[in-house]
Write an enzyme that holds these catalytic residues in place. Structure first.
Site, PDB file in Angstrom:
ATOM      1  CD  GLU A   1     -49.940 -30.115  39.386  1.00  0.00           C
ATOM      2  OE1 GLU A   1     -50.481 -29.111  39.885  1.00  0.00           O
ATOM      3  OE2 GLU A   1     -49.837 -30.283  38.143  1.00  0.00           O
TER       4      GLU A   1
ATOM      5  CG  HIS B   1     -53.487 -28.530  37.507  1.00  0.00           C
ATOM      6  ND1 HIS B   1     -52.696 -27.861  38.410  1.00  0.00           N
ATOM      7  CD2 HIS B   1     -54.479 -27.678  37.159  1.00  0.00           C
ATOM      8  CE1 HIS B   1     -53.194 -26.641  38.615  1.00  0.00           C
ATOM      9  NE2 HIS B   1     -54.276 -26.511  37.856  1.00  0.00           N
TER      10      HIS B   1
ATOM     11  CB  CYS C   1     -52.135 -23.998  36.524  1.00  0.00           C
ATOM     12  SG  CYS C   1     -53.848 -23.391  36.446  1.00  0.00           S
TER      13      CYS C   1
END
Length: 245
Positions: free
Chosen positions: A192, A190, A100
């Site tokens: 994660e 993202h 990001c």
């Protein structure tokens, strides 16, 4: 197995109370996705001015740059310091994974341009299309050519650095992923994030009046119905960072 490798998370975000409590901060979120047995993972809170010394850099096999509430095109002192560090890591051929804001700041550091996305906020689960060259790059991983990922951004990479290559795109964002040499990878989404982090973030954006309540309700409703391809992203990120592609 980790084989005693050492990695550093360059933390560009302020941890929310929720993420601190549930995951021990964003550092914990990344460690949960990327760490393997036998590895050491450190964190530098670069947004608070905490950076590795020159003599520490050599100790690390790779670096991960996180998301941030700041703009990658901003003029904060720590952002300029981070750009200098990223140029150093590039010259040393260190493995660097940017997520990001991390993806955007890597582009800026290497000579690209970032700014507000013309299409506005991109929040939710987005389908990312891998280019044919990236399909070859990741062929050993046996992952699909279209992957779903959680997104939450209103800035984007507008112009790639010279010698960088777009390796994934979406309908809303032209540069979803780029690679620079064999050692740098930027991902706009993202991989994660979990859905609970995303739901929490939607509430925070709403509280700060970044988005309207009606939009927040639509986002939450959509989020319940779709799943990001977390395992495929985990495989992709760990394989890149640890030189297994």
């Amino acid at each position: 197995m980790g084989d005693g490798k050492r990695f550093a998370v360059l933390l560009c975000a302020e941890d929310s109370d929720y993420v601190k409590k549930r995951y021990s901060g964003y550092y914990g979120v990344f460690v949960e996705m990327l760490a393997e047995e036998g590895e050491t993972w450190d964190v530098y809170k670069v947004a608070n001015g905490e950076f590795p010394d020159d003599n520490e850099i050599d100790n690390f096999d790779g670096f991960v740059i996180t998301e941030s509430c700041n703009d990658a095109h901003g003029d904060d002192v720590w952002i300029y310091k981070l750009i200098a560090l990223l140029n150093k890591l590039d010259s040393l051929n260190k493995k660097v994974l940017g997520i990001c804001f991390g993806h955007q700041i890597l582009s800026r550091a290497l000579g690209g341009k970032t700014g507000r996305a013309i299409s506005g906020w991109d929040i939710g689960v987005t389908a990312i299309h891998l280019s044919s060259s990236s399909s070859k790059l990741f062929s050993s991983l046996k992952i699909p050519t279209t992957l779903s990922v959680i997104e939450c951004h209103r800035d984007e990479v507008r112009e790639l650095p010279p010698k960088a290559e777009v390796i994934a795109w979406s309908e809303k964002t032209g540069v979803e992923m780029f690679r620079y040499g064999d050692h740098i990878l930027g991902i706009q989404g993202h991989p994660e994030y979990t859905k609970d982090i995303m739901l929490h973030l939607i509430d925070r954006l709403l509280q700060r009046s970044f988005i309207q309540e009606s939009y927040a309700d639509i986002l939450k409703e959509k989020l319940v119905k779709v799943e990001p391809d977390k395992e495929a992203w985990k495989k992709l990120c760990t394989s890149f960072l640890k030189g297994r592609l």
